[in-house]
Design an enzyme around this catalytic site. Sequence first.
Site, short mmCIF file in Angstrom:
data_model
loop_
_atom_site.label_atom_id
_atom_site.label_comp_id
_atom_site.label_asym_id
_atom_site.label_seq_id
_atom_site.Cartn_x
_atom_site.Cartn_y
_atom_site.Cartn_z
N LYS A 1 0.25 3.85 -2.75
CA LYS A 1 -0.72 4.95 -2.70
C LYS A 1 -0.03 6.31 -2.60
O LYS A 1 -0.61 7.34 -2.97
CB LYS A 1 -1.67 4.76 -1.52
CG LYS A 1 -2.59 3.55 -1.67
CD LYS A 1 -3.54 3.43 -0.49
CE LYS A 1 -4.49 2.25 -0.65
NZ LYS A 1 -3.82 0.95 -0.47
N SER B 1 -5.66 3.98 4.23
CA SER B 1 -5.19 3.03 3.22
C SER B 1 -6.38 2.53 2.41
O SER B 1 -6.62 1.34 2.27
CB SER B 1 -4.44 1.85 3.85
OG SER B 1 -3.73 1.13 2.85
N SER C 1 0.79 -1.24 0.00
CA SER C 1 0.00 0.00 0.00
C SER C 1 0.81 1.28 0.00
O SER C 1 0.23 2.37 -0.12
CB SER C 1 -0.96 0.01 1.19
OG SER C 1 -2.12 -0.73 0.89
#
Length: 521
Positions: free
Chosen positions: A185, A359, A182
């Site tokens: 991102k 997230s 993640s």
Amino acid sequence: MVRIANAVRPRLASAVTAAGPRIARLAKAVRVGPVHLPRLPRTRTVGTWRYTAGAATAGLALAAGVVTAAGPWDANGQRTAERDRAAALERPGGADHGGSGTAVVASRPAPSAPPVLTGLGGVTGAVGTKKAGPDGKALSDVLEPLLDVPELGGSHAAAVIDVATGERLYGTDAGKALTPASTTKIATAVAALSALGPDHRLTTRTALDPDTRELVLVGGGDPTLTAHARTGGWAGLRALAQDTATALGKRGIHKITLSYDTTLFTGPALHPIGVNDNLAPVSALTVDEGRADDSASGPAPRVADPAADAAARFAGFLKDAGITTTAPGPSKASTRAQTLATVSSPPLSALVERMLTNSDNDIAEALARHTALASGRPASFAGGAEAIATHLRKLGLPMSGAAFHDGSGLDRADRLTADLLTALLAEAGDPDRPGLRPVLTGLPVAGFTGTLSSRYTDGASGVVRAKTGTLTGVNTLAGTVVDKDGHLLAFAFLASDTANALEAQSALDTAATALAGCGCR
């Protein structure tokens, strides 16, 4: 929270004031001219003690400015990403971090805590590490023993840079491309903000075809559109229905054919991971991220067809407002269709903060598609990935080895380097790029918000701000700290082939805590 913020600011101000004469004498002694911050990120070696003095002056000023601006609290005693719309004040949400989401509830006050910033003149009790080295100790001597541990698996990479100067302070396999999970991102956020701007809004509308008298609910690709009665500041489907009913009533229409339009996005709706609680099928029309429960973040059961679900809810709200509709089906608004009503999301800056704090995979994939649209590419997984890479290249970032296949980091084929992650964070801290600042303000705060809310309970609570990343066998952490000497540092730690996620997270947290408590160079 206001009291805490007011308590922090005088300490910060007094520290800067106390350091001022010393810095002034040093500057006078070496006759340092005006300091011009270099374009970030830029890896360079400090060649002379004269430049070091100038860099120290610039670093102190920038660290004070960025920390004050980025939080964890703003001038109103509240962190930007902790407003009602963050929806992540209790459980570690996020797409791939485990745990269940939380229901939409009224905002809660932040927990009380020790001072959340390391003082410019020394360490506060917020950083409790015995592993931090004394002033002047090589950073490698501090970090290498903490990162070269079995808990971090068979392959890891790390980088630390000074945000003020762009100087690389530490690196081990920093150019090695690993699965980022993640932390992808961060790249998605930088690309989206660069392509669209922080003030961009996503609009959902209704349109009436004058020939067929068909009402079309047109999806604008807003992943934060909500059907909840209490919207928390996000665009509300109920408000759109009420305004649409009012417009129809003025035309004497009380019964109508209802359709919905999802043609803004193209390509497969289902992520390569398949049906998953971490991400709904990606659609230009969805409410509450297609969640089948009342959660606002974290994994949750998802509806099979978010657009059909949204249209059915909309039909129900129209009925409540006195408008009877047919069962809605897919269609496309014609060029002759007249817009009746609209609702728009908060600015993109707020969406980016929510995405990073929680997230949020659904927001990430939607923003990747909007980045593609702004770049003239198809609004699909592939188009979004291409657009992200293209915008990062335009910024001059180190893209060697990087590979994007989505915007969320759920695709295990994604590859990023520690060099690129730290460069992205430094770019977000560039004074010449204020539009990228939400990348920093949206980072979870250790022990307080989002995916770090339950971590660092006995470490650098309130000091480390970082994006987490977790997939099976993959653990990553990338963010910022202010070290004991007041330097704003960007770091990235990536580990692959980890055997135990909790142990790997603990090892990464220990390294970040040591970095915050170290005055190493």
